[in-house]
Scaffold this active site. Structure first.
Site, short mmCIF file in Angstrom:
data_model
loop_
_atom_site.label_atom_id
_atom_site.label_comp_id
_atom_site.label_asym_id
_atom_site.label_seq_id
_atom_site.Cartn_x
_atom_site.Cartn_y
_atom_site.Cartn_z
CD GLU A 259 30.09 21.15 1.35
OE1 GLU A 259 29.84 19.94 1.55
OE2 GLU A 259 30.52 21.60 0.28
CB SER A 262 26.96 17.49 1.54
OG SER A 262 26.25 17.04 0.41
#
Length: 345
Positions: A259, A262
């Site tokens: 990741e 976000s």
């Protein structure tokens, strides 16, 4: 130690001196590209905020912020930020930023409850950004456009790194794939959320996974999100809930998804009240930040965070985030990482 990924025959492509130069190259180039793509100007950000104002990021709602008393404020309690998700929106209002423009900053945080492994550290550094939008732009189409622009900035940075250090070969795909977490659940119903992320990233290379925070058809969210910044309960054009998501890439060095960011369209009054009720956090309506939003003193916005050390880890093709940043690690992890050819700073 069970969470430590041990890549076979790993060898760092840059020594420590060139790694430090590479980190500066990436940070300088990427933030300039991000600023240009999204029309952001840099602002100075706090390391800590006062407790009880509702400004700090609550993450999943269980992580403990680092706190300390302030002598000259009668021992009022300050919290080291987890991120600046809410502070940035207050700053947009304070600077009177127009739609189509925004801010970014270097965010430094301490997350004392983080489980330490190859990509998680007690120290968090990211580019936190926030831009003002109009009501018409609170859509999945607009969100996807912003995601593509951020991803293009990442790929341009990858190109620069590979041109500067020819031993590093590019691996990111040209385009990023969009999928909702409910669709992903239907594709891999017997897998955990993390396993689903790995599968979809292995397939497409780069993915924006939408709809993080709200319950899926199995009665569980894909991952946790605080109820008072990202809008994860509004139904989008695809018929699924969520105007937010994560930028994920397949990272071959570790053989897993990674990741990088976000982000999402932020809550308006209606979605804030709805999500606070879903989360059972209605008492937050009385806090300073929430009152500012509920009384129309904050602009509509889109924003997120992009991990600085994560991006450098990926683009310099390192196996442990401790090769990028200075932090505290268990001594047995340091010892084993040294034996595996990834000495931690």
């Amino acid at each position: 130690m069970s969470k430590l990924i041990k890549p076979i025959n790993y060898k760092a492509l840059l020594d420590r001196r060139h790694t430090e130069k590479g980190i500066k190259l990436i940070k300088d180039f990427f933030q300039q590209n991000l600023s240009t793509e999204l029309r952001l100007h840099r602002v100075t950000a706090p390391l800590f905020v006062l407790k009880g104002l509702g400004i700090n990021d609550d993450l999943n709602g269980v992580e403990r912020p680092v706190t300390f008393p302030i002598k000259d404020l009668d021992d009022a309690c300050a919290e080291v930020v987890h991120s600046l998700a809410k502070w940035k929106r207050l700053t947009l209002a304070e600077y009177d930023i127009e739609p189509g423009y925004g801010i970014y900053t270097d965010m430094n945080a301490i997350r004392a409850d983080e489980e330490l492994d190859n990509i998680h550290s007690l120290y968090v550094d990211q580019w936190d950004w926030e831009a003002v939008i109009t009501q018409k732009e609170r859509t999945q189409a607009y969100l996807k456009d912003v995601v593509r622009r951020i991803y293009h900035a990442i790929r341009r940075t990858e190109y620069l790194v590979c041109e500067t250090y020819p031993q590093i070969k590019p691996f990111l795909p040209k385009d990023i794939h969009f999928i909702h977490s409910e669709q992903l659940l239907q594709m891999y119903p017997d897998m955990t959320p993390k396993q689903r992320e790995d599968e979809i990233c292995k397939k497409y290379g780069a993915v924006f996974l939408m709809g993080i925070g709200g319950d899926l058809s199995n009665g569980e969210p894909h991952d946790g999100r605080a109820p008072d910044y990202d809008d994860w309960s509004t139904i989008g054009e695809d018929g699924n809930k969520g105007l937010n998501g994560d930028i994920l890439v397949w990272y071959p060095v570790l053989g897993r998804s990674l990741e990088l960011s976000s982000m999402g369209v932020r809550v308006d009054k209606e979605s804030l009240l709805r999500q606070l009720k879903i989360a059972g956090k209605e008492e937050r309506e009385k806090l300073f930040f929430h009152q500012q939003l509920l009384t129309d003193k904050l602009p509509l916005s889109i924003g997120g965070g992009i991990g600085q050390s994560r991006l450098c880890l990926m683009l310099l093709q390192k196996a442990h985030i401790g090769e990028i940043q200075a932090s505290i690690w268990p001594e047995d992890m340091r010892r084993e990482c040294r034996q595996l050819g990834m000495p931690l700073i």
